[in-house]
Write a protein that holds these residues in place. Structure first.
Motif, mmCIF file in Angstrom:
data_model
loop_
_atom_site.group_PDB
_atom_site.id
_atom_site.type_symbol
_atom_site.label_atom_id
_atom_site.label_comp_id
_atom_site.label_asym_id
_atom_site.label_seq_id
_atom_site.Cartn_x
_atom_site.Cartn_y
_atom_site.Cartn_z
ATOM 1 N N ASP A 39 0.837 -1.216 0.000
ATOM 2 C CA ASP A 39 0.000 0.000 0.000
ATOM 3 C C ASP A 39 0.862 1.252 0.000
ATOM 4 O OD1 ASP A 39 1.017 0.087 2.562
ATOM 5 O OD2 ASP A 39 -0.894 0.566 3.522
ATOM 6 N N GLY A 40 2.053 1.142 -0.626
ATOM 7 C CA GLY A 40 2.946 2.305 -0.686
ATOM 8 C C GLY A 40 2.452 3.327 -1.712
ATOM 9 N N GLY A 41 2.367 4.592 -1.295
ATOM 10 C CA GLY A 41 1.887 5.653 -2.201
ATOM 11 C C GLY A 41 2.990 6.162 -3.124
ATOM 12 N N ASP A 42 2.580 6.949 -4.116
ATOM 13 C CA ASP A 42 3.524 7.517 -5.091
ATOM 14 C C ASP A 42 4.230 8.739 -4.503
ATOM 15 O OD1 ASP A 42 2.340 5.656 -6.681
ATOM 16 O OD2 ASP A 42 1.143 7.089 -7.850
ATOM 17 N N GLY A 43 5.432 8.993 -5.003
ATOM 18 C CA GLY A 43 6.139 10.215 -4.602
ATOM 19 C C GLY A 43 5.553 11.426 -5.336
ATOM 20 N N GLY A 128 8.243 8.936 -8.015
ATOM 21 C CA GLY A 128 8.322 7.489 -8.253
ATOM 22 C C GLY A 128 7.002 6.825 -7.912
ATOM 23 N N LEU A 129 6.721 5.670 -8.547
ATOM 24 C CA LEU A 129 5.482 4.942 -8.270
ATOM 25 C C LEU A 129 5.658 4.105 -7.006
ATOM 26 C CD1 LEU A 129 4.648 3.730 -11.902
ATOM 27 C CD2 LEU A 129 3.687 5.689 -10.683
ATOM 28 N N GLY A 130 4.599 4.021 -6.203
ATOM 29 C CA GLY A 130 4.627 3.195 -4.992
ATOM 30 C C GLY A 130 4.537 1.711 -5.359
ATOM 31 N N PHE A 144 9.479 -3.393 -3.489
ATOM 32 C CA PHE A 144 10.281 -2.322 -4.098
ATOM 33 C C PHE A 144 9.347 -1.250 -4.669
ATOM 34 C CE2 PHE A 144 9.478 -5.662 -7.187
ATOM 35 C CZ PHE A 144 8.930 -4.961 -8.241
ATOM 36 N N ALA A 145 9.870 -0.065 -4.840
ATOM 37 C CA ALA A 145 9.115 1.035 -5.449
ATOM 38 C C ALA A 145 10.090 1.835 -6.307
ATOM 39 C CB ALA A 145 8.516 1.916 -4.369
ATOM 40 N N GLN A 146 9.522 2.712 -7.117
ATOM 41 C CA GLN A 146 10.403 3.511 -7.995
ATOM 42 C C GLN A 146 11.017 4.675 -7.220
ATOM 43 O OE1 GLN A 146 7.995 4.975 -11.162
ATOM 44 N NE2 GLN A 146 9.004 3.736 -12.712
ATOM 45 N N PRO A 147 12.289 4.983 -7.504
ATOM 46 C CA PRO A 147 12.824 6.236 -6.950
ATOM 47 C C PRO A 147 12.240 7.404 -7.758
ATOM 48 C CG PRO A 147 14.440 5.193 -8.390
ATOM 49 C CD PRO A 147 13.260 4.253 -8.322
ATOM 50 N N GLY A 148 12.293 8.603 -7.215
ATOM 51 C CA GLY A 148 11.820 9.767 -7.981
ATOM 52 C C GLY A 148 12.835 10.151 -9.052
ATOM 53 N N GLU A 149 12.332 10.833 -10.067
ATOM 54 C CA GLU A 149 13.221 11.300 -11.142
ATOM 55 C C GLU A 149 14.017 12.507 -10.648
ATOM 56 O OE1 GLU A 149 11.561 10.886 -15.645
ATOM 57 O OE2 GLU A 149 11.145 12.754 -14.629
ATOM 58 N N ASP A 150 15.237 12.640 -11.149
ATOM 59 C CA ASP A 150 16.026 13.822 -10.791
ATOM 60 C C ASP A 150 15.424 15.075 -11.419
ATOM 61 O OD1 ASP A 150 17.823 12.422 -9.312
ATOM 62 O OD2 ASP A 150 19.300 12.201 -10.929
ATOM 63 N N GLY A 151 15.617 16.198 -10.747
ATOM 64 C CA GLY A 151 15.239 17.465 -11.369
ATOM 65 C C GLY A 151 16.281 17.825 -12.424
#
Length: 332
Positions: A39-43, A128-130, A144-151
């Motif tokens: 149930d991990g949410g998105d960044g 990133g997606l949860g 596992f979940a996605q890391p966020g994209e760099d700015g």
């Protein structure tokens, strides 16, 4: 740019957008559930650097000393499918007619033309997606979940082209600044040498019945300006936006008036042929020293394809008639 000038038409800024927040890899747990699913949410996405049009601004002066613009980072996702908070956007307000360019390639990214218009200059990283996105029949508890994209970090240029109704075109010391100081409240520096006007002067010209129009004294173009000679290019850029071009040739020119007018036309044609589609008016300046006979002689030699008028800013000769002529041309 001249020292005391508050007309800033070019700024270069380093834009850094926010990083996207990481997705959460949380697994649902509560007192009734020992082994719940993901149930991990998105960044949250990173903050954008945004440019916004503001009709109340006339220059880029307020951005002149802002070398770095940094947007906020997005927050990480949480449990119970909670999305992270979006990063704080940085909004740069600019006058209408501002063009954004990539400073390395020089390509135009967009142009702001209306009040309140917003465009993204540097976009923030995506969140990133949860882990709940990655659940499949065979993988029911992805940890596992996605890391966020760099700015992004990039240098951009904001450039202003003046929006004026009438642009004054003429060689240095053709009397442009003097005319502007007579017909409007603008106080341009005036002297009898080339390139007194180093930055465009804008003046609001009051017309009959409470109407008005904007006149821009565009710094003198010289032969060869279209090749970037002198301060050529930077000035010619300002003429592109004017709706009427007022060509000014002094009565005491060394060449014939027609010849000087042709040279000015040639410079504009070399720079951007489309500029010749604009309505044109020819004013012979400093004509207070001509008697009627001489003026009548000179009139015969004027180009016939453009409305012309003899004026003198100092003696206030034909100034109201000039305003009438310009008003008719502006309003087509």
């Amino acid at each position: 740019m001249s020292q005391g000038s508050n007309f800033v038409d070019y700024v270069k800024i380093c834009c850094r957008s926010g990083h996207g927040g990481a997705g959460s890899s949380h697994l649902h747990r509560d007192k009734f559930t020992a082994k719940g699913g993901p149930d991990g949410g998105d960044g949250g996405r990173g903050g954008h650097v945004i440019v916004k049009g503001n009709a109340q601004l006339w220059t880029l002066l307020h951005l002149k000393y802002r070398k770095h613009v940094i947007a906020g980072d997005g927050e990480s996702g949480g449990s119970s499918l909670k999305s992270g908070k979006t990063g704080r956007d940085e909004i740069l307000e600019v006058p209408l007619g501002t063009i954004a360019k990539n400073s390395e390639t020089g390509e135009t990214i967009f142009e702001i033309t209306t009040d309140g218009e917003t465009r993204i200059l540097t976009d923030g990283g995506r969140g990133g997606l949860g882990n709940w996105h990655f659940k499949t029949p065979t993988l029911q508890t992805p940890r596992f979940a996605q890391p966020g994209e760099d700015g992004k970090e990039e240098w951009n240029v904001l450039e202003l082209k003046i929006l004026a109704d009438v642009g004054l075109v003429g060689f240095p010391n053709a009397g442009k600044s003097t005319l502007l100081s007579v017909v409007s409240a603008a106080k341009p520096e005036i002297a009898d040498y080339a390139f007194t006007t180093i930055v465009p002067n804008l003046g609001i010209v009051a017309y009959r019945g409470g109407k008005s129009f904007v006149m821009a004294d565009i710094p003198g173009i010289i032969e060869g300006a279209s090749q970037g000679k002198g301060l050529g290019f930077r000035f010619l850029r300002h003429i592109e936006r004017n709706s009427v071009l007022l060509f000014m040739v002094p009565a005491d020119t060394n060449r014939s008036i027609k010849e000087e007018y042709e040279i000015l036309l040639h410079e504009l044609r070399e720079y951007n042929p489309e500029m010749l589609d604009k309505p044109r008016v020819l004013a012979v300046t400093k004509s207070d020293m001509l008697d009627d006979e001489l003026q009548a002689e000179m009139k015969k030699e004027l180009p016939t394809d453009v409305p012309s008028i003899f004026i003198s800013s100092v003696a206030q000769k034909n100034i109201d008639e000039l305003k009438d002529l310009l008003w008719r041309e502006i309003n087509g």
